[in-house]
Write a protein that holds these residues in place. Structure first.
Motif, PDB file in Angstrom:
ATOM      1  N   GLY A   8       0.811  -1.211   0.000  1.00 45.49           N
ATOM      2  CA  GLY A   8       0.000   0.000   0.000  1.00 45.49           C
ATOM      3  C   GLY A   8       0.842   1.258   0.000  1.00 45.49           C
ATOM      4  O   GLY A   8       0.574   2.214  -0.737  1.00 45.49           O
ATOM      5  N   ASP A  46      -6.242   8.863   1.123  1.00 42.64           N
ATOM      6  CA  ASP A  46      -4.890   8.522   0.683  1.00 42.64           C
ATOM      7  C   ASP A  46      -4.128   9.755   0.214  1.00 42.64           C
ATOM      8  O   ASP A  46      -3.029  10.026   0.683  1.00 42.64           O
ATOM      9  CB  ASP A  46      -4.933   7.483  -0.439  1.00 42.64           C
ATOM     10  CG  ASP A  46      -5.491   6.151   0.032  1.00 42.64           C
ATOM     11  OD1 ASP A  46      -5.329   5.820   1.222  1.00 42.64           O
ATOM     12  OD2 ASP A  46      -6.083   5.432  -0.796  1.00 42.64           O
ATOM     13  N   GLU A  59      -8.279   8.125  -4.168  1.00 41.73           N
ATOM     14  CA  GLU A  59      -8.217   6.812  -3.528  1.00 41.73           C
ATOM     15  C   GLU A  59      -7.210   5.990  -4.319  1.00 41.73           C
ATOM     16  O   GLU A  59      -7.323   5.857  -5.536  1.00 41.73           O
ATOM     17  CB  GLU A  59      -9.599   6.141  -3.543  1.00 41.73           C
ATOM     18  CG  GLU A  59      -9.629   4.761  -2.973  1.00 41.73           C
ATOM     19  CD  GLU A  59      -9.315   4.696  -1.477  1.00 41.73           C
ATOM     20  OE1 GLU A  59      -9.014   3.588  -1.018  1.00 41.73           O
ATOM     21  OE2 GLU A  59      -9.372   5.738  -0.778  1.00 41.73           O
ATOM     22  N   LYS A  61      -5.425   2.361  -4.927  1.00 43.84           N
ATOM     23  CA  LYS A  61      -5.548   0.917  -4.716  1.00 43.84           C
ATOM     24  C   LYS A  61      -4.374   0.244  -5.399  1.00 43.84           C
ATOM     25  O   LYS A  61      -4.061   0.531  -6.558  1.00 43.84           O
ATOM     26  CB  LYS A  61      -6.854   0.373  -5.292  1.00 43.84           C
ATOM     27  CG  LYS A  61      -8.070   0.774  -4.496  1.00 43.84           C
ATOM     28  CD  LYS A  61      -8.029   0.142  -3.131  1.00 43.84           C
ATOM     29  CE  LYS A  61      -9.238   0.474  -2.302  1.00 43.84           C
ATOM     30  NZ  LYS A  61      -9.086   0.037  -0.930  1.00 43.84           N
ATOM     31  N   THR A  62      -3.730  -0.659  -4.664  1.00 42.57           N
ATOM     32  CA  THR A  62      -2.527  -1.318  -5.160  1.00 42.57           C
ATOM     33  C   THR A  62      -2.667  -2.824  -4.999  1.00 42.57           C
ATOM     34  O   THR A  62      -3.164  -3.291  -3.962  1.00 42.57           O
ATOM     35  CB  THR A  62      -1.291  -0.843  -4.370  1.00 42.57           C
ATOM     36  OG1 THR A  62      -1.267   0.581  -4.361  1.00 42.57           O
ATOM     37  CG2 THR A  62      -0.008  -1.375  -4.978  1.00 42.57           C
ATOM     38  N   ARG A  63      -2.218  -3.528  -6.003  1.00 43.09           N
ATOM     39  CA  ARG A  63      -2.192  -4.993  -5.931  1.00 43.09           C
ATOM     40  C   ARG A  63      -0.915  -5.509  -6.567  1.00 43.09           C
ATOM     41  O   ARG A  63      -0.272  -4.815  -7.354  1.00 43.09           O
ATOM     42  CB  ARG A  63      -3.398  -5.597  -6.649  1.00 43.09           C
ATOM     43  CG  ARG A  63      -4.705  -5.331  -5.921  1.00 43.09           C
ATOM     44  CD  ARG A  63      -5.777  -6.269  -6.362  1.00 43.09           C
ATOM     45  NE  ARG A  63      -6.966  -6.077  -5.537  1.00 43.09           N
ATOM     46  CZ  ARG A  63      -8.182  -6.347  -5.928  1.00 43.09           C
ATOM     47  NH1 ARG A  63      -8.399  -6.821  -7.144  1.00 43.09           N
ATOM     48  NH2 ARG A  63      -9.201  -6.176  -5.137  1.00 43.09           N
ATOM     49  N   PRO A  71      -7.125  -3.317  -9.262  1.00 39.94           N
ATOM     50  CA  PRO A  71      -7.246  -2.590  -7.995  1.00 39.94           C
ATOM     51  C   PRO A  71      -8.467  -1.668  -7.960  1.00 39.94           C
ATOM     52  O   PRO A  71      -9.137  -1.573  -6.931  1.00 39.94           O
ATOM     53  CB  PRO A  71      -5.942  -1.791  -7.921  1.00 39.94           C
ATOM     54  CG  PRO A  71      -4.971  -2.573  -8.728  1.00 39.94           C
ATOM     55  CD  PRO A  71      -5.791  -3.158  -9.847  1.00 39.94           C
ATOM     56  N   ALA A  74     -11.794  -2.735  -6.571  1.00 39.31           N
ATOM     57  CA  ALA A  74     -11.947  -2.850  -5.120  1.00 39.31           C
ATOM     58  C   ALA A  74     -12.581  -1.610  -4.502  1.00 39.31           C
ATOM     59  O   ALA A  74     -12.875  -1.595  -3.304  1.00 39.31           O
ATOM     60  CB  ALA A  74     -10.585  -3.116  -4.478  1.00 39.31           C
ATOM     61  N   VAL A  75     -12.811  -0.575  -5.290  1.00 40.09           N
ATOM     62  CA  VAL A  75     -13.467   0.632  -4.769  1.00 40.09           C
ATOM     63  C   VAL A  75     -14.978   0.422  -4.911  1.00 40.09           C
ATOM     64  O   VAL A  75     -15.562   0.633  -5.964  1.00 40.09           O
ATOM     65  CB  VAL A  75     -12.998   1.907  -5.510  1.00 40.09           C
ATOM     66  CG1 VAL A  75     -13.699   3.131  -4.925  1.00 40.09           C
ATOM     67  CG2 VAL A  75     -11.487   2.047  -5.413  1.00 40.09           C
ATOM     68  N   LYS A  79     -17.147   2.179  -0.098  1.00 40.05           N
ATOM     69  CA  LYS A  79     -15.863   2.872   0.002  1.00 40.05           C
ATOM     70  C   LYS A  79     -15.997   4.284  -0.561  1.00 40.05           C
ATOM     71  O   LYS A  79     -15.506   5.244   0.017  1.00 40.05           O
ATOM     72  CB  LYS A  79     -14.775   2.095  -0.741  1.00 40.05           C
ATOM     73  CG  LYS A  79     -13.416   2.755  -0.714  1.00 40.05           C
ATOM     74  CD  LYS A  79     -12.878   2.842   0.702  1.00 40.05           C
ATOM     75  CE  LYS A  79     -11.460   3.360   0.706  1.00 40.05           C
ATOM     76  NZ  LYS A  79     -10.905   3.459   2.049  1.00 40.05           N
ATOM     77  N   VAL A 106      -9.508   7.732  -8.766  1.00 38.71           N
ATOM     78  CA  VAL A 106      -8.896   6.492  -8.288  1.00 38.71           C
ATOM     79  C   VAL A 106      -7.618   6.296  -9.080  1.00 38.71           C
ATOM     80  O   VAL A 106      -7.615   6.444 -10.306  1.00 38.71           O
ATOM     81  CB  VAL A 106      -9.841   5.279  -8.475  1.00 38.71           C
ATOM     82  CG1 VAL A 106      -9.115   3.975  -8.150  1.00 38.71           C
ATOM     83  CG2 VAL A 106     -11.089   5.425  -7.615  1.00 38.71           C
ATOM     84  N   SER A 108      -4.996   3.334  -9.743  1.00 43.82           N
ATOM     85  CA  SER A 108      -4.805   1.894  -9.636  1.00 43.82           C
ATOM     86  C   SER A 108      -3.346   1.576  -9.946  1.00 43.82           C
ATOM     87  O   SER A 108      -2.833   1.965 -10.992  1.00 43.82           O
ATOM     88  CB  SER A 108      -5.747   1.237 -10.658  1.00 43.82           C
ATOM     89  OG  SER A 108      -5.512  -0.134 -10.759  1.00 43.82           O
TER      90      SER A 108
END
Length: 125
Positions: A8, A46, A59, A61-63, A71, A74-75, A79, A106, A108
């Motif tokens: 993250g 974030d 926002e 999102k990390t994968r 990612p 996932a929002v 959220k 977002v 990603s």
């Protein structure tokens, strides 16, 4: 540090550099809502940035891969609602940061075997 936390943190740093290279100005990282008696508002923004006259709440999102989806997937609606509420609290605590508009983006970040991929979704919710 847990692996999830390290992933993250990497994603947030990558997203901030990406946004700054795209011309946005980061004004806040990892802002946590202050605890207020009787309030159920919890969470963290974030990144908060500015682009022209727009305040941009980001926002990240990390994968490590896309085996379970991107990612950004996932929002969830929950959220997004939480981030909007947090943005209102952030604005209340930063009256000098008033802008003509607020946008929710977002970013990603995928850190996979092929390298790092960044996708910026403007006005995602």
């Amino acid at each position: 540090m847990r692996v999830k936390d390290a992933v993250g943190r990497f994603g947030e740093q990558t997203a901030a550099r990406y946004l700054e290279a795209a011309g946005l100005t980061i004004v806040e990282r990892n802002w946590r809502a202050p605890r207020v008696a009787g309030s159920d508002l919890r969470g963290e923004l974030d990144l908060v940035a500015c682009e022209g006259d727009a305040l941009v709440v980001v926002e990240v999102k990390t994968r490590s891969g896309t085996g379970f989806g991107t990612p950004a997937e996932a929002v969830t609606a929950d959220k997004a609602r939480r981030v909007r509420r947090l943005a209102v609290a952030w604005l209340a605590g930063h009256p000098g940061e008033r802008r003509t508009s607020v946008r929710f983006d977002v970013v990603s970040v995928v850190r996979g075997p092929e390298g790092v991929t960044v996708e910026h979704l403007r006005g995602a919710f």
